[in-house]
Write an enzyme that holds these catalytic residues in place. Structure first.
Site, PDB file in Angstrom:
ATOM      1  N   TYR A  71       0.852  -1.188   0.000  1.00 18.13           N
ATOM      2  CA  TYR A  71       0.000   0.000   0.000  1.00 18.13           C
ATOM      3  C   TYR A  71       0.885   1.234   0.000  1.00 18.13           C
ATOM      4  O   TYR A  71       1.850   1.296   0.759  1.00 18.13           O
ATOM      5  CB  TYR A  71      -0.917   0.013   1.235  1.00 18.13           C
ATOM      6  CG  TYR A  71      -2.364   0.053   0.821  1.00 18.13           C
ATOM      7  CD1 TYR A  71      -2.858   1.137   0.106  1.00 18.13           C
ATOM      8  CD2 TYR A  71      -3.223  -1.002   1.107  1.00 18.13           C
ATOM      9  CE1 TYR A  71      -4.182   1.161  -0.314  1.00 18.13           C
ATOM     10  CE2 TYR A  71      -4.541  -0.979   0.689  1.00 18.13           C
ATOM     11  CZ  TYR A  71      -5.014   0.101  -0.021  1.00 18.13           C
ATOM     12  OH  TYR A  71      -6.319   0.129  -0.441  1.00 18.13           O
ATOM     13  N   GLU A  73      -0.471   4.842  -0.546  1.00 16.94           N
ATOM     14  CA  GLU A  73      -1.251   6.078  -0.808  1.00 16.94           C
ATOM     15  C   GLU A  73      -0.374   7.297  -0.585  1.00 16.94           C
ATOM     16  O   GLU A  73       0.475   7.313   0.303  1.00 16.94           O
ATOM     17  CB  GLU A  73      -2.449   6.145   0.133  1.00 16.94           C
ATOM     18  CG  GLU A  73      -3.626   5.335  -0.353  1.00 16.94           C
ATOM     19  CD  GLU A  73      -4.801   5.431   0.601  1.00 16.94           C
ATOM     20  OE1 GLU A  73      -4.698   6.127   1.624  1.00 16.94           O
ATOM     21  OE2 GLU A  73      -5.819   4.793   0.315  1.00 16.94           O
ATOM     22  N   ASP A 248      -5.815  14.748 -24.260  1.00 14.83           N
ATOM     23  CA  ASP A 248      -5.856  13.326 -23.926  1.00 14.83           C
ATOM     24  C   ASP A 248      -5.189  12.590 -25.085  1.00 14.83           C
ATOM     25  O   ASP A 248      -5.800  12.400 -26.144  1.00 14.83           O
ATOM     26  CB  ASP A 248      -7.324  12.911 -23.755  1.00 14.83           C
ATOM     27  CG  ASP A 248      -7.474  11.423 -23.461  1.00 14.83           C
ATOM     28  OD1 ASP A 248      -6.471  10.698 -23.536  1.00 14.83           O
ATOM     29  OD2 ASP A 248      -8.604  11.000 -23.169  1.00 14.83           O
ATOM     30  N   THR A 277      -3.038   6.923 -21.780  1.00 12.35           N
ATOM     31  CA  THR A 277      -2.953   5.543 -21.321  1.00 12.35           C
ATOM     32  C   THR A 277      -1.538   5.086 -21.643  1.00 12.35           C
ATOM     33  O   THR A 277      -0.828   5.707 -22.439  1.00 12.35           O
ATOM     34  CB  THR A 277      -3.952   4.624 -22.055  1.00 12.35           C
ATOM     35  OG1 THR A 277      -3.712   4.734 -23.464  1.00 12.35           O
ATOM     36  CG2 THR A 277      -5.391   5.008 -21.759  1.00 12.35           C
ATOM     37  N   LYS A 280      -1.749   1.540 -25.164  1.00 11.68           N
ATOM     38  CA  LYS A 280      -2.172   1.522 -26.573  1.00 11.68           C
ATOM     39  C   LYS A 280      -0.914   1.652 -27.434  1.00 11.68           C
ATOM     40  O   LYS A 280      -0.048   0.800 -27.343  1.00 11.68           O
ATOM     41  CB  LYS A 280      -3.183   2.630 -26.833  1.00 11.68           C
ATOM     42  CG  LYS A 280      -4.420   2.543 -25.911  1.00 11.68           C
ATOM     43  CD  LYS A 280      -5.444   3.596 -26.283  1.00 11.68           C
ATOM     44  CE  LYS A 280      -6.358   4.005 -25.180  1.00 11.68           C
ATOM     45  NZ  LYS A 280      -7.518   3.186 -24.974  1.00 11.68           N
ATOM     46  N   ARG A 286      -1.361  -2.021 -18.946  1.00 16.27           N
ATOM     47  CA  ARG A 286      -2.626  -1.284 -18.840  1.00 16.27           C
ATOM     48  C   ARG A 286      -2.475  -0.238 -17.754  1.00 16.27           C
ATOM     49  O   ARG A 286      -2.111  -0.575 -16.621  1.00 16.27           O
ATOM     50  CB  ARG A 286      -3.771  -2.216 -18.464  1.00 16.27           C
ATOM     51  CG  ARG A 286      -3.976  -3.387 -19.369  1.00 16.27           C
ATOM     52  CD  ARG A 286      -5.384  -3.917 -19.243  1.00 16.27           C
ATOM     53  NE  ARG A 286      -6.289  -2.975 -19.870  1.00 16.27           N
ATOM     54  CZ  ARG A 286      -6.422  -2.840 -21.190  1.00 16.27           C
ATOM     55  NH1 ARG A 286      -5.730  -3.586 -22.014  1.00 16.27           N
ATOM     56  NH2 ARG A 286      -7.256  -1.966 -21.698  1.00 16.27           N
TER      57      ARG A 286
HETATM   58  N1  PLP Z   1      -9.053   8.472 -23.436  1.00 18.95           N
HETATM   59  C1  PLP Z   1      -9.077   8.039 -24.703  1.00 18.95           C
HETATM   60  C2  PLP Z   1      -8.864   9.033 -25.812  1.00 18.95           C
HETATM   61  C3  PLP Z   1      -9.299   6.695 -24.985  1.00 18.95           C
HETATM   62  O1  PLP Z   1      -9.347   6.290 -26.259  1.00 18.95           O
HETATM   63  C4  PLP Z   1      -9.501   5.795 -23.913  1.00 18.95           C
HETATM   64  C5  PLP Z   1      -9.755   4.366 -24.126  1.00 18.95           C
HETATM   65  O2  PLP Z   1     -10.267   3.874 -25.022  1.00 18.95           O
HETATM   66  C6  PLP Z   1      -9.473   6.300 -22.606  1.00 18.95           C
HETATM   67  C7  PLP Z   1      -9.246   7.632 -22.404  1.00 18.95           C
HETATM   68  C8  PLP Z   1      -9.757   5.408 -21.428  1.00 18.95           C
HETATM   69  O3  PLP Z   1      -8.719   4.538 -21.154  1.00 18.95           O
HETATM   70  P1  PLP Z   1      -8.920   3.340 -20.123  1.00 18.95           P
HETATM   71  O4  PLP Z   1      -9.699   2.295 -20.814  1.00 18.95           O
HETATM   72  O5  PLP Z   1      -7.531   2.916 -19.777  1.00 18.95           O
HETATM   73  O6  PLP Z   1      -9.620   3.903 -18.929  1.00 18.95           O
END
Ligand code: PLP
Length: 485
Positions: A71, A73, A248, A277, A280, A286
């Protein structure tokens, strides 16, 4: 999948995975079997899911260990638990690699997923732009010093901010202010779309929407847009209306890491806050990450316990390994090949008469409009799957079939590129896809009407396609040398 500057550890990795399955199988054989079956399935399918990849053995192995038991946090050097020195080491290394790789001022490696990274970003901006000024006004040092009446007002203000993001059917993501996600319940949302004629992002329209709506957060980034975004222009728009620019880059982080996206197309120097993320195109475990400038660093580091549960130290270890891999020169070649392959796939489909959203691609995504084949996305997805080709259906701009049936198929090249498929193979992949779709027709409902869900594939097509896909994949084995016995 080993890189030129790392020693070849394939044999050891094979023994490690075999040993792990023996140990797991001694407790719950069905789980060991499912893990083995997943490797078999992944080896045997032509994976074109744009958000998936194959992490390296080192990345996968970094997750299966006792770091998982801890843990921790809080943040580096400031934990709510004792004995976190090794987690501090792991998180510091992950953050250091992320800062170096992306040229970011600050990196936060804790988010458990992309959605979590976005939540951290939203609340960091809200804390900076709404909560801190409220504290200042009330002469309070922390939120607990506020009176109940101040709190009431602050809660109202936190819950009534505005977000402007890309519309779902233009390729935006649910977390960018859409109702099924908490972002759509927290924020008043408005979206910008794409030009109906070209399918391209229309910056003048974004500017006009921003001027009228005056969002707190302007969010850029996508799950299904096959072109690049000019983040310098997006930042100009954000600055003009006093918004914070959040990007994002969950989908295209690998292209940023591999320096295919630079200058105006690199979100990191242009946005105040960037989320991603790691699993990908970046090809890690993940998970999620946040990068930001100095002004937001303190707020971002409060992600846990602000909105995140305890960190996953074993996953942060795997993020550190994957980021170290992404800093090697071979990753730049990989990222370039992802885009080369995507362009070759688009070209292969176009020459066979297929319709693509925006007419092509500049990134890792190809968005195929399957209405040209007389099919819904759902029918196309199912026919391709039956033929050994794994894709996902996706809305296209102004989709008449909605988000469930859709009119599109999203294709992506990060996974096949990791396997080593090249541009010539992509032409063959395009031929297989076109062959399946042009020999598929809609099924009929019980009442005899054309169905949006079921399909009929001409005899023998699925079998022939799967065989040819299998031959192609056999030339590019996945995890070569990993033998589970
Ligand atoms: N943001 C974008 C642009 C995504 O394409 C995705 C996933 O498909 C996410 C956020 C969310 O990612 P996660 O599935 O790891 O929560």
């Amino acid at each position: 999948m080993s890189t030129s500057s790392t020693p070849d550890t394939t044999h050891t990795a094979s023994a490690a995975f075999r040993g792990a399955l023996d140990v797991i199988g001694a407790v719950e054989p069905r789980i060991a079997e499912a893990i083995g079956a997943e490797l078999r399935d992944q080896r045997e399918s032509l994976k074109l899911i744009a958000s998936e990849n194959y992490a390296s053995p080192a990345t996968l192995l970094a997750m299966g260990n006792w770091l998982s038991d801890k843990y921790a946090e809080g943040t580096i050097g400031h934990r709510f638990y004792a004995g976190c020195q090794n987690v501090d080491t792991v998180e510091s290394i992950a953050a250091e690699h992320a800062r170096e790789l992306f040229g970011a001022r600050h990196a936060y490696a804790q988010p458990h997923s992309g959605i979590d990274a976005n939540l951290v970003a939203f609340w960091s901006v809200l804390a900076q732009r709404v909560e801190s000024p409220a504290l200042e006004r009330a002469g309070a040092r922390q939120a607990n010093d506020l009176t109940e009446a101040d709190w009431e007002e602050l809660r109202h203000d936190l819950g009534n901010q505005r977000m402007l993001g890309m519309s779902l059917d233009a390729g935006g993501h649910l977390t960018h202010g859409f109702r099924p996600n908490i972002s759509g319940k927290m924020f008043h949302q408005r979206s910008y779309g794409t030009d109906p004629a070209t399918g391209l992002l229309d910056y003048d329209a974004v500017r006009a929407a921003a001027r009228e709506f005056r969002p707190l957060i302007l969010i850029a980034g996508y799950s299904a847009y096959p072109r690049l975004i000019n983040f310098r222009v997006m930042r100009e728009i954000a600055d003009e209306v006093g918004a914070t620019l959040m990007v994002d880059m969950a989908h295209f982080a690998g292209l940023v890491a591999g320096k295919v996206l630079t200058g105006d197309f690199d979100p990191v120097p242009n946005a105040q806050i960037v989320t991603t993320t790691t699993h990908k195109s970046l090809r890690g475990p993940r998970g999620g990450m946040v990068l930001c400038d100095d002004s937001l660093a303190q707020q971002v580091d409060r992600g846990c316990p602000m909105v995140l549960g305890g960190p996953l130290p074993h996953v942060m270890a795997a993020k550190a390994v994957a980021l170290a891999e992404a800093r090697q020169p071979a990753f730049r070649d990989y990222a370039q090949h992802v885009v080369d392959n995507s362009r070759a796939l688009a070209e292969g489909l176009l020459t066979r008469g297929a319709r693509l959203v925006t007419g092509g691609t500049d990134n890792h995504i190809v968005l195929l409009d399957v209405s040209g084949y007389g099919l819904t996305g759902r029918q196309a997805e199912a026919a391709l799957l039956e033929s050994g080709i794994v894709t996902n259906r996706n809305s296209i701009p102004r989709d008449p079939n909605g988000a469930w049936y859709t009119s599109g198929i999203r294709l992506g090249t990060p996974a096949l590129t990791t396997r080593g498929l090249g541009t010539a193979d992509m032409d063959e992949v395009a031929a297989l896809i076109d062959g399946v779709l042009s020999q598929t027709t809609p099924g009929t409902t019980k009442s005899g009407k054309p169905s949006k869900a079921s399909h009929v594939l001409a005899d023998g097509v699925a079998k022939r396609t799967a065989e040819r896909a299998g031959e192609l994949l056999a030339q590019h084995p996945l995890y070569p040398g990993i033998d589970l016995g």
